[in-house]
Scaffold this active site. Structure first.
Site, PDB file in Angstrom:
ATOM      1  N   LYS A  85      49.504 -23.409  -3.348  1.00  0.00           N
ATOM      2  CA  LYS A  85      50.447 -24.059  -4.282  1.00  0.00           C
ATOM      3  C   LYS A  85      51.084 -25.274  -3.619  1.00  0.00           C
ATOM      4  CE  LYS A  85      54.438 -23.017  -2.044  1.00  0.00           C
ATOM      5  NZ  LYS A  85      55.231 -23.982  -1.340  1.00  0.00           N
ATOM      6  N   ASP A  87      57.483 -15.888  -2.362  1.00  0.00           N
ATOM      7  CA  ASP A  87      56.481 -16.700  -3.067  1.00  0.00           C
ATOM      8  C   ASP A  87      55.359 -15.861  -3.687  1.00  0.00           C
ATOM      9  OD1 ASP A  87      57.572 -19.183  -2.722  1.00  0.00           O
ATOM     10  OD2 ASP A  87      56.359 -19.729  -0.985  1.00  0.00           O
TER      11      ASP A  87
HETATM   12  P1  ATP Z   1      55.161 -20.920   2.686  1.00  0.00           P
HETATM   13  O1  ATP Z   1      54.737 -22.142   1.953  1.00  0.00           O
HETATM   14  O2  ATP Z   1      55.229 -19.656   1.849  1.00  0.00           O
HETATM   15  O3  ATP Z   1      56.360 -21.113   3.591  1.00  0.00           O
HETATM   16  P2  ATP Z   1      53.233 -21.497   4.638  1.00  0.00           P
HETATM   17  O4  ATP Z   1      52.088 -22.143   3.916  1.00  0.00           O
HETATM   18  O5  ATP Z   1      54.187 -22.444   5.300  1.00  0.00           O
HETATM   19  O6  ATP Z   1      53.973 -20.549   3.680  1.00  0.00           O
HETATM   20  P3  ATP Z   1      51.468 -19.519   5.751  1.00  0.00           P
HETATM   21  O7  ATP Z   1      50.169 -20.244   5.792  1.00  0.00           O
HETATM   22  O8  ATP Z   1      51.647 -18.501   4.720  1.00  0.00           O
HETATM   23  O9  ATP Z   1      52.696 -20.538   5.743  1.00  0.00           O
HETATM   24  O10 ATP Z   1      51.643 -18.875   7.219  1.00  0.00           O
HETATM   25  C1  ATP Z   1      52.880 -18.647   7.846  1.00  0.00           C
HETATM   26  C2  ATP Z   1      52.680 -17.633   8.975  1.00  0.00           C
HETATM   27  O11 ATP Z   1      52.335 -16.367   8.424  1.00  0.00           O
HETATM   28  C3  ATP Z   1      51.561 -18.002   9.916  1.00  0.00           C
HETATM   29  O12 ATP Z   1      52.098 -18.480  11.113  1.00  0.00           O
HETATM   30  C4  ATP Z   1      50.752 -16.730  10.117  1.00  0.00           C
HETATM   31  O13 ATP Z   1      50.754 -16.270  11.448  1.00  0.00           O
HETATM   32  C5  ATP Z   1      51.390 -15.679   9.220  1.00  0.00           C
HETATM   33  N1  ATP Z   1      50.398 -15.039   8.312  1.00  0.00           N
HETATM   34  C6  ATP Z   1      50.348 -13.740   8.009  1.00  0.00           C
HETATM   35  N2  ATP Z   1      49.340 -13.470   7.178  1.00  0.00           N
HETATM   36  C7  ATP Z   1      48.721 -14.633   6.903  1.00  0.00           C
HETATM   37  C8  ATP Z   1      47.612 -14.983   6.097  1.00  0.00           C
HETATM   38  N3  ATP Z   1      46.930 -14.073   5.403  1.00  0.00           N
HETATM   39  N4  ATP Z   1      47.286 -16.287   6.035  1.00  0.00           N
HETATM   40  C9  ATP Z   1      47.989 -17.208   6.734  1.00  0.00           C
HETATM   41  N5  ATP Z   1      49.026 -16.913   7.545  1.00  0.00           N
HETATM   42  C10 ATP Z   1      49.414 -15.640   7.633  1.00  0.00           C
END
Ligand code: ATP
Length: 293
Positions: A11, A137
């Site tokens: 998203k 989220d």
């Molecule tokens: P948001 O936009 O919800 O803040 P994000 O895109 O910034 O999320 P994610 O890619 O969801 O961040 O990853 C954040 C942390 O979550 C990573 O550092 C990772 O170690 C952990 N994590 C746990 N499960 C997953 C997964 N299935 N995919 C990606 N990261 C994961």
């Protein structure tokens, strides 16, 4: 059915406002969310063992209970006992820790996948109530499309679909801590807030030009000061004729919105060769039909 493959979509935030800090430490937000056509592919297999195992194509991701896909499977098992082992393999394409909700999308896709694999017949609403226990989220990642997200992110309202366009994602090679960004956000009478109600009107009128002229993310007030590269990418995106360029979530990914395929492809080539971001993806808005929700 012994296995299922599901897609977990990323998203972006077309608008992100933070209204206040709550006594419990969370923040009340008002965000306009949009699914994009960039996804992880998750294969879920039943096994004859009792354990859940998670694998991914990225060596640095946790594969134990810290993985949100693992958490989703455990939670589903509490509501609808699985009575078999599970092997979950995540092929990640969504940049990690990028502001694109990759982990939440994986959790949502696992909940949906298990619901089908075990014919549990949980409604979207029931899945969303489960999902919020994993992260704010996750309910939106189950709903998808264009939506208004309020509360801590769990109060959702589907909106008129955003107008057709091209979306260019550029993730710079920096790590931004979501916690740090929220802790350093200053909210007082002088704080400038995005005009979310005006954006809702622009969506109703299907007016991409008005919509993009209103798009803002309040969290940029923290990140751009600390990470100049985010501001640089935004500027370059505008030079390449984007209608607007904005940070998604708490960053660091910046996305540009284009009304023209040639301009978007030109910007894509520029960012691919510029060294600003190792991860550069040209995509479009994605809208689920009710059958694949
Ligand atoms: P948001 O936009 O919800 O803040 P994000 O895109 O910034 O999320 P994610 O890619 O969801 O961040 O990853 C954040 C942390 O979550 C990573 O550092 C990772 O170690 C952990 N994590 C746990 N499960 C997953 C997964 N299935 N995919 C990606 N990261 C994961």
């Amino acid at each position: 059915m012994n296995s299922i493959t599901v897609k977990a979509y990323a998203k972006i935030n077309l608008g992100l406002d933070v209204l206040r800090k709550r006594p419990d430490g969370y923040h009340d937000v008002s965000m306009i969310m949009q699914t994009v056509n960039l996804y992880d592919t998750i294969n879920i297999k039943k096994t004859k063992f009792q354990s859940i195992t998670v694998g991914t194509n990225l060596y640095y991701l946790p594969t134990d209970r810290r993985n949100l896909a693992y958490k989703a499977a455990l939670l589903f098992d509490e509501i609808h006992p699985i009575r078999s082992g599970l092997n979950i393999f995540i092929n990640k394409r969504i940049p990690v820790a990028a502001g694109l909700a990759g982990g939440s999308a994986d959790a949502a896709a696992v909940l949906k996948g298990l619901n089908r694999l075990f014919q549990a017949d949980l409604s979207l609403d029931e899945l969303m109530k489960l999902g919020v226990k994993i992260g704010a989220d996750v309910p939106y990642c189950l709903l998808m499309g264009t939506a208004l997200s309020e509360g801590i992110g769990e109060i959702l309202k589907p909106l008129d679909p955003m107008p057709d366009c091209y979306i260019l994602l550029v993730k710079p090679e920096i790590s931004v801590s979501t916690k740090h960004v929220y802790e350093n956000l200053k909210l007082d009478n002088n704080t400038r807030h995005p005009d979310i109600p005006a954006m809702l009107n622009a969506l109703k009128e299907n007016d991409i030009y008005r919509l993009t002229s209103l798009m803002e993310n309040i969290l940029e007030s923290v990140t751009i000061k600390e990470y100049a590269v985010i501001g640089d990418i935004k500027e370059n995106m505008m030079d390449k004729k984007a209608l607007t360029a904005l940070m998604s979530g708490s960053g660091p990914t910046v996305f540009g919105i284009f009304d023209d395929q040639n301009k978007a492809e030109n910007a894509y080539r520029y960012f691919k060769s510029s060294g600003y971001g190792k991860q550069v993806v040209l995509t479009k808005p994605y809208f689920p039909n009710s059958a694949n929700r």
